[in-house]
Write a protein that holds these residues in place. Structure first.
Motif, PDB file in Angstrom:
ATOM      1  N   GLY A  68     -13.109  41.205   0.960  1.00 39.76           N
ATOM      2  CA  GLY A  68     -12.685  42.579   0.096  1.00 39.76           C
ATOM      3  C   GLY A  68     -12.561  42.332  -1.241  1.00 39.76           C
ATOM      4  O   GLY A  68     -12.527  43.241  -1.948  1.00 39.76           O
ATOM      5  N   GLY A  69     -12.822  41.069  -1.699  1.00 44.07           N
ATOM      6  CA  GLY A  69     -12.719  40.813  -2.992  1.00 44.07           C
ATOM      7  C   GLY A  69     -11.231  41.058  -3.600  1.00 44.07           C
ATOM      8  O   GLY A  69     -11.150  41.534  -4.856  1.00 44.07           O
ATOM      9  N   LEU A  70     -10.183  40.876  -2.782  1.00 41.93           N
ATOM     10  CA  LEU A  70      -8.824  41.250  -3.095  1.00 41.93           C
ATOM     11  C   LEU A  70      -8.173  40.171  -3.724  1.00 41.93           C
ATOM     12  O   LEU A  70      -8.265  39.107  -3.665  1.00 41.93           O
ATOM     13  CB  LEU A  70      -7.898  41.637  -1.697  1.00 41.93           C
ATOM     14  CG  LEU A  70      -8.747  42.874  -1.129  1.00 41.93           C
ATOM     15  CD1 LEU A  70      -7.995  42.671   0.364  1.00 41.93           C
ATOM     16  CD2 LEU A  70      -8.298  44.064  -1.775  1.00 41.93           C
ATOM     17  N   VAL A  71      -7.198  40.730  -4.844  1.00 39.99           N
ATOM     18  CA  VAL A  71      -6.177  39.916  -5.229  1.00 39.99           C
ATOM     19  C   VAL A  71      -4.946  40.444  -4.897  1.00 39.99           C
ATOM     20  O   VAL A  71      -4.602  41.793  -5.089  1.00 39.99           O
ATOM     21  CB  VAL A  71      -5.989  39.765  -6.971  1.00 39.99           C
ATOM     22  CG1 VAL A  71      -5.042  39.056  -7.463  1.00 39.99           C
ATOM     23  CG2 VAL A  71      -7.481  39.427  -7.440  1.00 39.99           C
ATOM     24  N   GLY A  76      -1.098  33.508  -5.516  1.00 37.21           N
ATOM     25  CA  GLY A  76      -1.900  33.138  -4.529  1.00 37.21           C
ATOM     26  C   GLY A  76      -3.024  32.293  -4.885  1.00 37.21           C
ATOM     27  O   GLY A  76      -3.328  32.014  -6.087  1.00 37.21           O
ATOM     28  N   ASN A  77      -3.875  31.861  -3.991  1.00 39.12           N
ATOM     29  CA  ASN A  77      -5.108  30.862  -4.234  1.00 39.12           C
ATOM     30  C   ASN A  77      -5.967  31.702  -5.401  1.00 39.12           C
ATOM     31  O   ASN A  77      -6.691  30.779  -6.215  1.00 39.12           O
ATOM     32  CB  ASN A  77      -5.759  30.663  -3.189  1.00 39.12           C
ATOM     33  CG  ASN A  77      -5.198  29.754  -2.210  1.00 39.12           C
ATOM     34  OD1 ASN A  77      -4.159  29.025  -2.510  1.00 39.12           O
ATOM     35  ND2 ASN A  77      -5.233  29.755  -0.908  1.00 39.12           N
ATOM     36  N   ILE A  78      -6.182  32.993  -5.151  1.00 39.19           N
ATOM     37  CA  ILE A  78      -7.180  33.516  -6.103  1.00 39.19           C
ATOM     38  C   ILE A  78      -6.794  33.515  -7.318  1.00 39.19           C
ATOM     39  O   ILE A  78      -7.826  33.162  -8.382  1.00 39.19           O
ATOM     40  CB  ILE A  78      -7.530  35.044  -5.381  1.00 39.19           C
ATOM     41  CG1 ILE A  78      -7.993  34.987  -4.162  1.00 39.19           C
ATOM     42  CG2 ILE A  78      -8.503  35.762  -6.582  1.00 39.19           C
ATOM     43  CD1 ILE A  78      -9.454  34.567  -4.055  1.00 39.19           C
ATOM     44  N   VAL A  79      -5.720  33.972  -7.764  1.00 37.38           N
ATOM     45  CA  VAL A  79      -5.237  33.976  -9.175  1.00 37.38           C
ATOM     46  C   VAL A  79      -5.111  32.379  -9.635  1.00 37.38           C
ATOM     47  O   VAL A  79      -5.433  32.100 -10.990  1.00 37.38           O
ATOM     48  CB  VAL A  79      -3.957  34.674  -9.352  1.00 37.38           C
ATOM     49  CG1 VAL A  79      -3.204  34.585 -10.570  1.00 37.38           C
ATOM     50  CG2 VAL A  79      -3.994  36.069  -9.172  1.00 37.38           C
ATOM     51  N   ILE A 156      -2.864  43.112 -11.085  1.00 41.85           N
ATOM     52  CA  ILE A 156      -2.134  41.872 -10.694  1.00 41.85           C
ATOM     53  C   ILE A 156      -2.401  40.866 -11.626  1.00 41.85           C
ATOM     54  O   ILE A 156      -1.747  40.239 -12.247  1.00 41.85           O
ATOM     55  CB  ILE A 156      -2.548  41.423  -9.389  1.00 41.85           C
ATOM     56  CG1 ILE A 156      -1.690  42.493  -8.344  1.00 41.85           C
ATOM     57  CG2 ILE A 156      -1.955  40.263  -8.996  1.00 41.85           C
ATOM     58  CD1 ILE A 156      -2.201  42.442  -6.861  1.00 41.85           C
ATOM     59  N   VAL A 157      -3.846  40.596 -11.839  1.00 42.51           N
ATOM     60  CA  VAL A 157      -4.222  39.652 -12.805  1.00 42.51           C
ATOM     61  C   VAL A 157      -4.007  40.035 -14.140  1.00 42.51           C
ATOM     62  O   VAL A 157      -3.422  39.017 -15.017  1.00 42.51           O
ATOM     63  CB  VAL A 157      -5.724  39.664 -12.703  1.00 42.51           C
ATOM     64  CG1 VAL A 157      -6.332  38.492 -13.473  1.00 42.51           C
ATOM     65  CG2 VAL A 157      -6.105  39.334 -11.124  1.00 42.51           C
ATOM     66  N   PRO A 161       2.138  36.690 -15.784  1.00 45.33           N
ATOM     67  CA  PRO A 161       2.644  36.110 -16.942  1.00 45.33           C
ATOM     68  C   PRO A 161       2.167  35.014 -17.660  1.00 45.33           C
ATOM     69  O   PRO A 161       2.287  34.538 -18.688  1.00 45.33           O
ATOM     70  CB  PRO A 161       4.087  35.807 -16.383  1.00 45.33           C
ATOM     71  CG  PRO A 161       4.008  35.728 -14.623  1.00 45.33           C
ATOM     72  CD  PRO A 161       2.711  36.761 -14.397  1.00 45.33           C
ATOM     73  N   LEU A 162       1.059  34.350 -16.986  1.00 51.59           N
ATOM     74  CA  LEU A 162       0.457  33.184 -17.235  1.00 51.59           C
ATOM     75  C   LEU A 162      -0.953  33.539 -17.779  1.00 51.59           C
ATOM     76  O   LEU A 162      -1.613  32.543 -18.404  1.00 51.59           O
ATOM     77  CB  LEU A 162       0.380  32.149 -16.310  1.00 51.59           C
ATOM     78  CG  LEU A 162       1.493  31.574 -15.644  1.00 51.59           C
ATOM     79  CD1 LEU A 162       1.400  30.607 -14.486  1.00 51.59           C
ATOM     80  CD2 LEU A 162       2.634  30.985 -16.765  1.00 51.59           C
ATOM     81  N   LYS A 163      -1.514  34.754 -17.883  1.00 53.62           N
ATOM     82  CA  LYS A 163      -2.883  35.204 -18.349  1.00 53.62           C
ATOM     83  C   LYS A 163      -2.648  35.261 -19.850  1.00 53.62           C
ATOM     84  O   LYS A 163      -1.805  36.130 -20.380  1.00 53.62           O
ATOM     85  CB  LYS A 163      -3.061  36.588 -17.774  1.00 53.62           C
ATOM     86  CG  LYS A 163      -4.726  36.852 -18.161  1.00 53.62           C
ATOM     87  CD  LYS A 163      -4.771  38.198 -17.963  1.00 53.62           C
ATOM     88  CE  LYS A 163      -4.221  39.266 -18.916  1.00 53.62           C
ATOM     89  NZ  LYS A 163      -4.543  39.208 -20.269  1.00 53.62           N
ATOM     90  N   PRO A 164      -3.372  34.721 -20.663  1.00 48.09           N
ATOM     91  CA  PRO A 164      -3.485  34.896 -22.063  1.00 48.09           C
ATOM     92  C   PRO A 164      -3.836  36.398 -22.313  1.00 48.09           C
ATOM     93  O   PRO A 164      -4.626  36.914 -21.603  1.00 48.09           O
ATOM     94  CB  PRO A 164      -4.633  34.100 -22.482  1.00 48.09           C
ATOM     95  CG  PRO A 164      -4.812  32.919 -21.485  1.00 48.09           C
ATOM     96  CD  PRO A 164      -4.500  33.724 -20.035  1.00 48.09           C
TER      97      PRO A 164
END
Length: 199
Positions: A68-71, A76-79, A156-157, A161-164
Motif C-alpha cells: 500500500g505504500g503506507l506510513v 516504525g521501519n518506514i519512517v 505522519i512524516v 518531531p525528527l524531520k527537518p
C-alpha cells in the motif's frame, strides 16, 4: 513445489551475471543522486513503471516499498528509513506515492486470517496474538481511499518531531496502467509554510 525452480533459476543466472561483470552497469553511489526518497507500494506493476514515469535513472532515489505504500506509525521501519536517508544519505525530499487499483483497498482482515488458517496457522496462534495486545484485525486492515491514505502518510512524516523543516514531503498517486501521476500534496508549499524553504 513449483516455486523451488525460482531459486535454482536465480542462482544459475547470478553465476553468469557476476562472471560476465554485468553488475558494472549498475554500480551507483549509495547516496541518491537526486536526493530523493520514495515510499511506494510493493505492487509488481510499479517496479519499472514508477521510475520511468518519474524520469528516474538507477541511483537517483532511495525507494522504500511495502503493501500500500503506507506510513502507519511515526516510529516504525518506514519512517526510520526515511530519516536515515535524510540524515545519513543526503536526501532532502520525500515522495509518498500511492496507486490506483491497489490491493490494499478494501482489504478484509477476516479474509486474510482465513487464508492464514488455510495455510496452517492455528486458531490458538491467532488468539494468543490477539490476547497479547496485537490487534490483528487492525494490523491487517487496508484502506478505502488511496487519496486519504497518501494524505495520512504525508501527514505522519511531515509532522514527525525528527524531520527537518526544510525537507519537503510530497504526495502523489500513480496510475499503474498509464504511469500518469496526480499531485495530492505539494511538499514545497507545506515546507514554505513551516519556514523550512525560502519563498
Amino acid at each position: 513445489m513449483e516455486s523451488e525452480n525460482n531459486l535454482k533459476t536465480i542462482m544459475a543466472y547470478n553465476e553468469g551475471f557476476v562472471a560476465q561483470r554485468t553488475y558494472e552497469q549498475y554500480q551507483y553511489s549509495r547516496y541518491p543522486a537526486r536526493r530523493m526518497v520514495i515510499v511506494t507500494c510493493m505492487d509488481a506493476r510499479l517496479s519499472e513503471m514508477l521510475p520511468k514515469a518519474m524520469n528516474l535513472q538507477g541511483g537517483d532515489a532511495k525507494i522504500i516499498k511495502n503493501a500500500g505504500g503506507l506510513v502507519t506509525q511515526p516510529f516504525g521501519n518506514i519512517v526510520r528509513s526515511i530519516l536515515v536517508s535524510v540524515y545519513e544519505l543526503g536526501a532532502d525530499e520525500v515522495f509518498i506515492v500511492g496507486h490506483h487499483e491497489c490491493g490494499m483497498i478494501g482489504l478484509d482482515p477476516e479474509v486474510v486470517m482465513d487464508h492464514m488458517r488455510d495455510r496452517g496457522i492455528g486458531e490458538q496462534t491467532l488468539e494468543t496474538l490477539m490476547h497479547s495486545g496485537i490487534d490483528l484485525r487492525r494490523w491487517l486492515t487496508g484502506f478505502d481511499s488511496v487519496r486519504d491514505s497518501v494524505e495520512n502518510s504525508v501527514r505522519i512524516v511531515r509532522n514527525h518531531p525528527l524531520k527537518p523543516a526544510d525537507v519537503a514531503i510530497h504526495g502523489l498517486i500513480i496510475d499503474p496502467q498509464t504511469g500518469k501521476l496526480d499531485l495530492v500534496v505539494d511538499g514545497y508549499e507545506q515546507a514554505r509554510l513551516s519556514g523550512g524553504l525560502e519563498s
